[in-house]
Design an enzyme around this catalytic site. Structure first.
Site, PDB file in Angstrom:
ATOM      1  N   GLY A  72      33.062  53.859  29.104  1.00 29.66           N
ATOM      2  CA  GLY A  72      33.621  53.634  30.425  1.00 29.66           C
ATOM      3  C   GLY A  72      34.470  54.769  30.944  1.00 29.66           C
ATOM      4  O   GLY A  72      34.424  55.096  32.138  1.00 29.66           O
ATOM      5  N   THR A  73      35.253  55.392  30.081  1.00 31.23           N
ATOM      6  CA  THR A  73      36.139  56.468  30.534  1.00 31.23           C
ATOM      7  C   THR A  73      35.338  57.646  31.041  1.00 31.23           C
ATOM      8  O   THR A  73      35.642  58.214  32.103  1.00 31.23           O
ATOM      9  CB  THR A  73      37.081  56.892  29.396  1.00 31.23           C
ATOM     10  OG1 THR A  73      37.944  55.798  29.077  1.00 31.23           O
ATOM     11  CG2 THR A  73      37.934  58.088  29.801  1.00 31.23           C
ATOM     12  N   ASN A 152      41.554  44.694  33.574  1.00 31.10           N
ATOM     13  CA  ASN A 152      41.509  44.634  32.112  1.00 31.10           C
ATOM     14  C   ASN A 152      42.738  43.984  31.500  1.00 31.10           C
ATOM     15  O   ASN A 152      42.688  43.520  30.357  1.00 31.10           O
ATOM     16  CB  ASN A 152      41.337  46.041  31.528  1.00 31.10           C
ATOM     17  CG  ASN A 152      42.379  47.013  32.052  1.00 31.10           C
ATOM     18  OD1 ASN A 152      42.489  47.230  33.264  1.00 31.10           O
ATOM     19  ND2 ASN A 152      43.143  47.610  31.159  1.00 31.10           N
ATOM     20  N   GLN A 180      35.221  45.628  32.130  1.00 32.92           N
ATOM     21  CA  GLN A 180      35.586  44.292  31.655  1.00 32.92           C
ATOM     22  C   GLN A 180      34.656  43.205  32.191  1.00 32.92           C
ATOM     23  O   GLN A 180      34.491  42.156  31.574  1.00 32.92           O
ATOM     24  CB  GLN A 180      37.019  43.954  32.060  1.00 32.92           C
ATOM     25  CG  GLN A 180      38.074  44.789  31.366  1.00 32.92           C
ATOM     26  CD  GLN A 180      38.155  44.537  29.873  1.00 32.92           C
ATOM     27  OE1 GLN A 180      37.806  43.469  29.379  1.00 32.92           O
ATOM     28  NE2 GLN A 180      38.614  45.542  29.132  1.00 32.92           N
ATOM     29  N   SER A 200      30.712  49.784  29.520  1.00 32.01           N
ATOM     30  CA  SER A 200      30.885  50.259  28.146  1.00 32.01           C
ATOM     31  C   SER A 200      30.347  49.232  27.163  1.00 32.01           C
ATOM     32  O   SER A 200      30.580  48.028  27.322  1.00 32.01           O
ATOM     33  CB  SER A 200      32.373  50.504  27.873  1.00 32.01           C
ATOM     34  OG  SER A 200      32.577  51.054  26.596  1.00 32.01           O
ATOM     35  N   HIS A 202      31.035  48.498  23.958  1.00 30.72           N
ATOM     36  CA  HIS A 202      31.849  47.765  22.976  1.00 30.72           C
ATOM     37  C   HIS A 202      32.665  46.634  23.581  1.00 30.72           C
ATOM     38  O   HIS A 202      33.373  45.915  22.864  1.00 30.72           O
ATOM     39  CB  HIS A 202      32.748  48.731  22.191  1.00 30.72           C
ATOM     40  CG  HIS A 202      33.927  49.254  22.952  1.00 30.72           C
ATOM     41  ND1 HIS A 202      35.209  48.838  22.691  1.00 30.72           N
ATOM     42  CD2 HIS A 202      34.023  50.160  23.935  1.00 30.72           C
ATOM     43  CE1 HIS A 202      36.049  49.475  23.483  1.00 30.72           C
ATOM     44  NE2 HIS A 202      35.351  50.285  24.254  1.00 30.72           N
ATOM     45  N   THR A 238      22.392  65.654  23.263  1.00 28.35           N
ATOM     46  CA  THR A 238      21.407  64.794  22.613  1.00 28.35           C
ATOM     47  C   THR A 238      21.806  63.333  22.741  1.00 28.35           C
ATOM     48  O   THR A 238      22.954  62.963  22.482  1.00 28.35           O
ATOM     49  CB  THR A 238      21.278  65.166  21.125  1.00 28.35           C
ATOM     50  OG1 THR A 238      20.911  66.538  21.028  1.00 28.35           O
ATOM     51  CG2 THR A 238      20.227  64.314  20.433  1.00 28.35           C
ATOM     52  N   CYS A 326      44.378  51.214  25.679  1.00 28.98           N
ATOM     53  CA  CYS A 326      44.531  52.660  25.823  1.00 28.98           C
ATOM     54  C   CYS A 326      45.990  53.074  25.977  1.00 28.98           C
ATOM     55  O   CYS A 326      46.312  54.254  25.907  1.00 28.98           O
ATOM     56  CB  CYS A 326      43.729  53.149  27.019  1.00 28.98           C
ATOM     57  SG  CYS A 326      41.973  52.769  26.867  1.00 28.98           S
TER      58      CYS A 326
END
Length: 394
Positions: A72-73, A152, A180, A200, A202, A238, A326
């Site tokens: 996401g970042t 979030n 989120q 994202s 995770h 890659t 974060c």
């Protein structure tokens, strides 16, 4: 072994077994570079294409509009910086909100140092962007509106469709950080007039280190990472084939059970909120009571220091948070809680609990009992609480 109750799913989630299974062949069996021309690399090319198609279907998008990133970042940085670079001849004004993730806020601060102007919108007491203020903030040189889909920290869901309509009406690009919200609430990029969307893996029971940026066809932003022709020449490097395979599987599973999962989480979340608000005095629920993510509960307890509460909960096997993962090392109060009007001393006493579908009401009973005892213990050590109680006893 100490009992573990994991209530920090906004920070990261457990990878589903099916996701791990989907990833494994691309570590050991199909380990070729997708950019190579020989047949051995074809399975890697194929799984990337399949994952891209799965994600596109989940958003009502085209596969060609999905670009894989490391999370996401990166996606937020790419959307905002590349838009600023590509459209600066039209204008150098960006609109965002005061409660965005730091991936957006710090990127905007970076651009301010390079000659761009940023308007940071206020929110109401529930953390909702005020549409009238958004309209007033729009200028002839506004090139981008970036508003998160759901917060979030406090879980409030923004009026994304209305924001998208305003952006489209004024010919302004609209980016949303949906890290989120994605795969937790239904999202249709066309219905919501979203031009760019960050997500994202995770946060939805997928692997860490992989995410994507949706870029609507016709949005003329350039590469963010240079060094190769991957991702249709827009993102060098890659491809993370195992991660992309896992992300695709995680999205497939999350979309299949989203409605049922949200219903389970909402029932347990509301049970948790009701018990806390009824049984712990001088507690506040942060964020909108109903228009919030199904798994999010965020509280502020007066006369309590949040970090001490987290440490004591951890001693009981309960994993929670005082805000964004974060910024967990910061001693400053949450910028989100300050933006919704909480004074510093109350914002310092925040607790974010974010559930999964695996959490139960029985676990919430244990959690609330521990919170009650911990809050009382900490208040008993607080001179401010002692003074408050003495004044109120008169």
């Amino acid at each position: 072994m100490k009992r573990l109750i994991y209530l920090d799913n906004a920070a990261t989630t457990k990878v589903r077994p099916q996701v791990v299974e989907a990833m494994m062949p691309y570590f050991t069996e199909y380990y070729g570079n997708p950019s190579s021309v020989y047949d051995f690399s074809n399975p890697c090319k194929e799984v990337i294409a399949q994952s891209r198609e799965t994600i596109a279907r989940s958003l009502g998008a085209k596969a060609s509009e999905i670009y894989f990133t490391n999370g996401g970042t990166e996606s937020d940085n790419w959307a905002i910086k590349a838009t600023a670079e590509a459209y600066q001849s039209k204008g150098k004004h960006i609109i965002t909100s005061k409660i965005e993730h730091h991936a957006v806020l710090h990127t905007c601060e970076y651009l301010e140092k390079r000659g761009f102007e940023v308007t940071y919108l206020d929110v109401d007491e529930f953390g909702t962007v005020k549409l009238d203020e958004l309209k007033k903030a729009i200028r002839p040189d506004t090139i981008l509106i970036s508003i998160m889909f759901a917060n979030n920290e406090i879980g409030t869901i923004q009026p994304i469709k209305e924001i998208g309509e305003i952006a489209k009406e004024h010919g302004i690009l609209f980016h949303t950080d949906a890290v989120q919200a994605y795969a937790h609430v239904p999202i249709d990029v066309d219905a919501y007039h979203i031009d760019m969307l960050s997500a994202s893996g995770h946060k939805l029971n997928g692997p860490k280190g992989v995410g994507f940026l949706y870029i609507r066809t016709g949005v003329k932003i350039r590469s963010f990472i240079h060094g190769g022709a991957q991702e249709r020449k827009r993102r060098g490097g890659t491809e993370n084939v195992p991660g992309i395979a896992g992300l695709g599987k995680a999205v497939e599973l999350a979309m299949a059970d989203m409605e049922e999962r949200a219903a389970k989480e909402t029932e347990v979340r509301d049970y948790l909120i009701d018990r806390v608000m009824k049984e712990i005095p001088y507690a506040r629920l942060n964020g909108h009571r109903t228009n919030r993510l199904s798994n999010n509960a965020n509280f502020a307890f007066q006369f309590v220091e949040g970090e001490s509460m987290l440490i004591m909960l951890d001693m009981e096997g309960i994993c929670g948070s005082s805000g964004s993962a974060c910024t967990s090392g910061s001693l400053d109060p949450s910028h989100v809680l300050l933006a919704i009007g909480l004074p510093h001393e109350i914002a310092h006493g925040s607790l974010r609990l974010t559930l999964s579908e695996e959490n139960t009401k029985e676990e919430m009973d244990f959690v609330v009992d521990q919170i009650k005892a911990i809050v009382q213990r900490l208040r008993n050590m607080s001179p401010l609480y002692e003074d408050f109680m003495r004044k109120n006893a008169r």
